[in-house]
Scaffold this active site. Structure first.
Site, PDB file in Angstrom:
ATOM      1  N   SER A 101      44.252  31.558  48.878  1.00 29.38           N
ATOM      2  CA  SER A 101      45.354  31.727  49.835  1.00 29.38           C
ATOM      3  C   SER A 101      46.491  32.464  49.148  1.00 29.38           C
ATOM      4  CB  SER A 101      45.879  30.388  50.374  1.00 29.38           C
ATOM      5  OG  SER A 101      47.141  30.550  50.997  1.00 29.38           O
ATOM      6  N   TYR A 118      50.317  21.975  49.523  1.00 27.51           N
ATOM      7  CA  TYR A 118      49.377  23.081  49.673  1.00 27.51           C
ATOM      8  C   TYR A 118      49.595  24.123  48.583  1.00 27.51           C
ATOM      9  CZ  TYR A 118      46.693  26.758  52.063  1.00 27.51           C
ATOM     10  OH  TYR A 118      45.777  27.736  52.378  1.00 27.51           O
TER      11      TYR A 118
END
Length: 255
Positions: A145, A158
């Site tokens: 990501s 995250y």
């Protein structure tokens, strides 16, 4: 499955895709099956995995909780037993977790995100690595990501776990050299997926200055094409990192 089909699957290359029931995992699964790969689909929900597999003869569904190391070992064994070997792992399973900054995040929330994004990724990589050692090499592709590079506001769990994936990628690449195992990381930003809808990219995602902004997104199949490119690279080529984002998204110069 008849013997002809069985022989075909053993002559094809095999990729294990975690988080294959939706989003990028589903898109990669379907693209790789169309390209002639054997695909082992892993995830917690069998119905979603079956929808991703679309009854393809070269698909193997293995219901797997990546936070359970025994289940992950069983996944790798099932893949190698059915298709002969594991050529590629797409280490994709992950959750975004709560919208919370460091002062708001509870220990329970932190442990939940770590269990999937970090421990799950470690277990899957380790199991695949051991099988690849025995079979003469392979490739692991970690889904990082763009939050592995630059975090979004209020996404500490995250962001931290995805930054850790970069360390995992580099460690596997180094430890895998004696065995012909390479490791790559793909950092993806703003595919048209449910996860991006969850963070508000389509309705107004929180920006670093406190404002909200509708962000551009791109076709998820383009991310799957990038994974296919990485997976299909020759064994003597290592693609260390690839970043693919929606054009014009607030990533370069985020702040």
């Amino acid at each position: 499955m008849n013997p002809v089909e069985d022989q075909h699957t053993h002559n094809s290359r095999t990729i294990v895709v975690t988080g294959a029931g939706s989003g990028i995992g589903q898109a990669v699964t379907r693209r790789m099956l169309k390209s002639g790969w054997n695909v082992v689909l892993a995830g917690r929900r069998e119905a979603q995995l079956q929808r991703s597999a679309e009854d393809h003869p070269n698909a193997l569904v293995v219901v797997t909780d990546v936070t359970d190391p025994n289940a992950v070992e069983a996944l790798a064994t099932a893949a190698a037993t059915r298709f002969g070997k594991i050529d590629v792992l797409f280490n994709n399973a992950g959750i975004f977790g709560p919208a919370a900054g460091i002062g708001e995040l509870t220990p329970e929330q932190w442990q939940q995100v770590c269990a999937v994004n970090l421990s799950g990724a470690m277990y899957c990589a380790g199991a695949a690595f051991r099988h690849m050692q025995e079979s003469g090499g392979g490739r692991i592709i970690n889904n990082g990501s763009i939050s592995a590079q630059v975090p979004r506001p209020a996404s500490v769990a995250y962001a931290v776990t995805k930054h850790a994936i970069t360390g995992l990628t580099k460690s596997i690449e180094l430890d895998g050299r004696p065995y012909g195992i390479t490791c790559s990381q793909i950092d993806i930003g703003n595919t048209a997926s449910d996860m991006m809808a969850d963070v508000g990219a389509n309705s107004g995602a929180l920006q670093a200055d406190g404002s909200r902004r509708i962000e551009p997104s791109f076709d998820i199949d383009q991310a799957a094409a990038a994974v296919e490119f990485m997976a299909s690279a020759p064994a003597d080529v290592s693609i260390n990192n690839m970043t693919i984002t929606a054009a014009g998204m607030p990533f370069i110069g985020r702040g």
